[in-house]
Design a protein around this motif. Sequence first.
Motif, mmCIF file in Angstrom:
data_model
loop_
_atom_site.group_PDB
_atom_site.id
_atom_site.type_symbol
_atom_site.label_atom_id
_atom_site.label_comp_id
_atom_site.label_asym_id
_atom_site.label_seq_id
_atom_site.Cartn_x
_atom_site.Cartn_y
_atom_site.Cartn_z
ATOM 1 N N THR A 75 -8.620 -1.244 2.019
ATOM 2 C CA THR A 75 -7.785 -0.134 2.486
ATOM 3 C C THR A 75 -7.452 0.800 1.330
ATOM 4 N N THR A 76 -7.140 0.233 0.177
ATOM 5 C CA THR A 76 -6.844 1.047 -1.002
ATOM 6 C C THR A 76 -8.060 1.869 -1.409
ATOM 7 N N GLU A 77 -9.229 1.265 -1.365
ATOM 8 C CA GLU A 77 -10.449 2.004 -1.710
ATOM 9 C C GLU A 77 -10.702 3.134 -0.725
ATOM 10 N N ARG A 78 -10.433 2.900 0.557
ATOM 11 C CA ARG A 78 -10.624 3.968 1.547
ATOM 12 C C ARG A 78 -9.645 5.115 1.309
ATOM 13 N N ILE A 79 -8.410 4.790 0.944
ATOM 14 C CA ILE A 79 -7.427 5.845 0.682
ATOM 15 C C ILE A 79 -7.849 6.649 -0.542
ATOM 16 N N LEU A 80 -8.273 5.957 -1.594
ATOM 17 C CA LEU A 80 -8.672 6.653 -2.820
ATOM 18 C C LEU A 80 -9.896 7.533 -2.612
ATOM 19 N N SER A 81 -10.813 7.080 -1.777
ATOM 20 C CA SER A 81 -12.017 7.877 -1.546
ATOM 21 C C SER A 81 -11.815 8.924 -0.458
ATOM 22 N N ILE A 96 0.837 -1.202 0.000
ATOM 23 C CA ILE A 96 0.000 0.000 0.000
ATOM 24 C C ILE A 96 0.869 1.249 0.000
ATOM 25 N N GLN A 97 1.973 1.224 0.740
ATOM 26 C CA GLN A 97 2.848 2.397 0.756
ATOM 27 C C GLN A 97 3.558 2.598 -0.571
ATOM 28 N N GLN A 98 3.750 1.542 -1.333
ATOM 29 C CA GLN A 98 4.311 1.718 -2.668
ATOM 30 C C GLN A 98 3.318 2.432 -3.571
ATOM 31 N N MET A 99 2.033 2.164 -3.372
ATOM 32 C CA MET A 99 1.010 2.837 -4.176
ATOM 33 C C MET A 99 0.742 4.253 -3.677
ATOM 34 N N PRO A 132 2.646 6.628 -1.209
ATOM 35 C CA PRO A 132 3.742 6.930 -0.282
ATOM 36 C C PRO A 132 3.424 8.054 0.699
ATOM 37 N N GLN A 133 2.420 8.871 0.413
ATOM 38 C CA GLN A 133 2.089 9.974 1.305
ATOM 39 C C GLN A 133 1.303 9.515 2.527
ATOM 40 N N THR A 134 0.781 8.303 2.500
ATOM 41 C CA THR A 134 -0.035 7.797 3.598
ATOM 42 C C THR A 134 0.859 7.248 4.702
ATOM 43 N N GLU A 135 0.510 7.565 5.932
ATOM 44 C CA GLU A 135 1.314 7.114 7.069
ATOM 45 C C GLU A 135 1.179 5.616 7.282
ATOM 46 N N ARG A 136 2.257 5.005 7.700
ATOM 47 C CA ARG A 136 2.290 3.569 7.978
ATOM 48 C C ARG A 136 1.314 3.219 9.098
#
Length: 190
Positions: free
Chosen positions: A80-86, A54-57, A59-63
């Motif tokens: 998790t990816t969908e939540r980040i994108l939305s 997920i951090q590779q996709m 990188p601005q998101t905190e671990r």
Amino acid sequence: MADDQISLPYLAAILLVSGLIIRYLFFSGPPVRRLASNSPEAVLRSREAAVERIQQMFPQTERRSILWDLQRNGGSIQSTTERILSGRLETPPVSFQPPPVPVQATTNSSADSTSRSSEKAAQPDLITRYNLKEKLDVPIEEDGKALRGWSSSREERQSMLQRRRDEMILAARRKMEAKMAAEKTTASGG
């Protein structure tokens, strides 16, 4: 003749036992090791691999936020990816303390930061890139050409746009220098 007949319960028992034997012999897969996959080390490794992906996709998101969301949704990278994108990724509570970063991830992140700093060093700043050093000390001057409007000549339009670009870069540099000078005076005065 009555002794030659098979009773119904006896027939049902024979069918059930033969069905279980056939299922065991033909349809049983390799032994599943659920104990190994449920061990804390395996869960931690899989969770770290998911965080790395997920951090590779993103990188601005905190671990820490990624780990919190993975823990809440059962380790689903997709959700998790969908939540980040939305934009619905929640910040973890203060009480959530993720496990420390493994040694391998630390070496990868330090290598990434080294490569990022070398990329920044390879790209010059805008003043150097557009050769504006001699224009830094010249005061800003407003001429009539900028107010004239859009020209029909391609060369004039291009030179006007380049001049506007240069003015914007120089104005941003002057503003940054003024801000740095103000910070320096407040730091030395305060």
